[in-house]
Scaffold this motif. Structure first.
Motif, PDB file in Angstrom:
ATOM      1  N   ILE A  97       0.843  -1.205   0.000  1.00 53.82           N
ATOM      2  CA  ILE A  97       0.000   0.000   0.000  1.00 53.82           C
ATOM      3  C   ILE A  97       0.878   1.256   0.000  1.00 53.82           C
ATOM      4  N   VAL A  98       1.908   1.262   0.831  1.00 52.06           N
ATOM      5  CA  VAL A  98       2.821   2.402   0.919  1.00 52.06           C
ATOM      6  C   VAL A  98       3.500   2.637  -0.428  1.00 52.06           C
ATOM      7  N   LYS A  99       4.039   1.584  -1.039  1.00 47.85           N
ATOM      8  CA  LYS A  99       4.702   1.708  -2.340  1.00 47.85           C
ATOM      9  C   LYS A  99       3.721   2.162  -3.417  1.00 47.85           C
ATOM     10  N   ARG A 100       2.529   1.575  -3.389  1.00 47.98           N
ATOM     11  CA  ARG A 100       1.500   1.896  -4.393  1.00 47.98           C
ATOM     12  C   ARG A 100       1.109   3.373  -4.315  1.00 47.98           C
ATOM     13  N   ASP A 101       0.988   3.907  -3.106  1.00 43.44           N
ATOM     14  CA  ASP A 101       0.633   5.319  -2.953  1.00 43.44           C
ATOM     15  C   ASP A 101       1.706   6.231  -3.534  1.00 43.44           C
ATOM     16  N   ILE A 102       2.953   5.866  -3.368  1.00 46.08           N
ATOM     17  CA  ILE A 102       4.054   6.660  -3.928  1.00 46.08           C
ATOM     18  C   ILE A 102       4.023   6.598  -5.453  1.00 46.08           C
ATOM     19  N   PHE A 107       3.162   9.304 -10.593  1.00 48.15           N
ATOM     20  CA  PHE A 107       2.758   9.256 -11.996  1.00 48.15           C
ATOM     21  C   PHE A 107       1.554  10.150 -12.284  1.00 48.15           C
ATOM     22  N   GLN A 108       0.639  10.258 -11.330  1.00 45.65           N
ATOM     23  CA  GLN A 108      -0.491  11.169 -11.515  1.00 45.65           C
ATOM     24  C   GLN A 108       0.016  12.608 -11.586  1.00 45.65           C
ATOM     25  N   SER A 109       0.970  12.966 -10.735  1.00 44.22           N
ATOM     26  CA  SER A 109       1.521  14.321 -10.719  1.00 44.22           C
ATOM     27  C   SER A 109       2.218  14.656 -12.030  1.00 44.22           C
ATOM     28  N   PHE A 110       3.036  13.734 -12.542  1.00 46.30           N
ATOM     29  CA  PHE A 110       3.746  14.001 -13.792  1.00 46.30           C
ATOM     30  C   PHE A 110       2.794  13.993 -14.987  1.00 46.30           C
ATOM     31  N   ALA A 111       1.730  13.224 -14.910  1.00 44.73           N
ATOM     32  CA  ALA A 111       0.757  13.174 -16.000  1.00 44.73           C
ATOM     33  C   ALA A 111      -0.080  14.444 -16.071  1.00 44.73           C
ATOM     34  N   ALA A 148      10.603   8.809 -13.987  1.00 41.94           N
ATOM     35  CA  ALA A 148       9.282   8.317 -14.394  1.00 41.94           C
ATOM     36  C   ALA A 148       9.230   8.095 -15.902  1.00 41.94           C
ATOM     37  N   ASP A 149       9.858   9.000 -16.674  1.00 43.42           N
ATOM     38  CA  ASP A 149       9.900   8.835 -18.132  1.00 43.42           C
ATOM     39  C   ASP A 149      10.607   7.535 -18.513  1.00 43.42           C
ATOM     40  N   ARG A 150      11.708   7.218 -17.826  1.00 45.21           N
ATOM     41  CA  ARG A 150      12.436   5.974 -18.128  1.00 45.21           C
ATOM     42  C   ARG A 150      11.561   4.756 -17.851  1.00 45.21           C
ATOM     43  N   ILE A 151      10.798   4.801 -16.763  1.00 41.95           N
ATOM     44  CA  ILE A 151       9.901   3.691 -16.436  1.00 41.95           C
ATOM     45  C   ILE A 151       8.801   3.575 -17.492  1.00 41.95           C
TER      46      ILE A 151
END
Length: 195
Positions: A97-102, A107-111, A148-151
């Motif tokens: 849950i902790v990892k998923r929230d990060i 990704f939502q922020s960069f999108a 994030a772009d690399r991912i």
């Protein structure tokens, strides 16, 4: 509320394609038609700030203690997000849950915003006591858009963040590709973001 739950539950079970999909599901009281479609990059909803984006999404809120702005400066933004957990949830479940929230917040922020860097702290909060945080599970990651772009490139061969979203009866929601980052490939994505 039952209708919204039915729609969201159904959406979790269907997959998206480039074409519009119309599905009709029948609940206890009524039939609901659900329409999903992928969005074009120009259609992705954009926000001036992460604060505006998070307030609009209602995933985390200041009022419920699930969102804190440690630093409001968009050039050095640091947020804290907290998902409710139960005291007897397994360590693996809580850590996921902790990892998923990060992953989700990054990704939502960069999108949907113009930021290039964000620091995200995730600390679970007790479902029944909104003043109790589980600090032993706390994780903080500084994430850059470059990471994030690399991912995105490794996962999807694209840095077009709009592919992470779909429309559900006209509302933009995270789609199957976002779920891939948050669930199927969570450990890989989190590790890459944490480097």
């Amino acid at each position: 509320m039952k209708k919204i739950f039915l729609i969201v539950s159904f959406y979790a079970l269907i997959s998206c394609s480039n074409d519009k999909k119309n599905e009709t599901i029948t609940g206890e009281d009524e039939a609901v038609t659900i329409q999903t479609k992928e969005i074009n990059p120009s259609e992705l909803k954009k926000y001036k700030s992460v604060k505006e984006m998070l307030e609009d999404a209602h995933d985390f809120t200041v009022e419920q203690g699930t969102l804190k702005f440690i630093n409001n400066d968009e050039n050095n933004l640091h947020i804290q997000v907290s998902k409710p957990i139960l005291e007897n949830d397994s360590d693996k479940m809580i850590n996921d849950i902790v990892k998923r929230d990060i992953v989700y917040a990054a990704f939502q922020s960069f999108a949907q915003t113009p930021i290039n860097k964000i620091t995200i702290t995730s600390i679970p909060i007790d479902l029944n006591n909104k003043k109790k945080y589980y600090n032993e599970y706390k994780k903080t990651v500084i994430v850059t858009k470059e990471k994030a772009d690399r991912i995105m490139q490794k996962e999807f061969g694209s840095t077009d963040y709009s592919i992470l979203f779909t429309t559900l009866n006209g509302l933009q929601v995270p789609g199957d590709k976002f779920s891939k980052l948050k669930f199927q490939d969570l450990d890989f994505v989190y590790k890459e973001l944490s480097k």
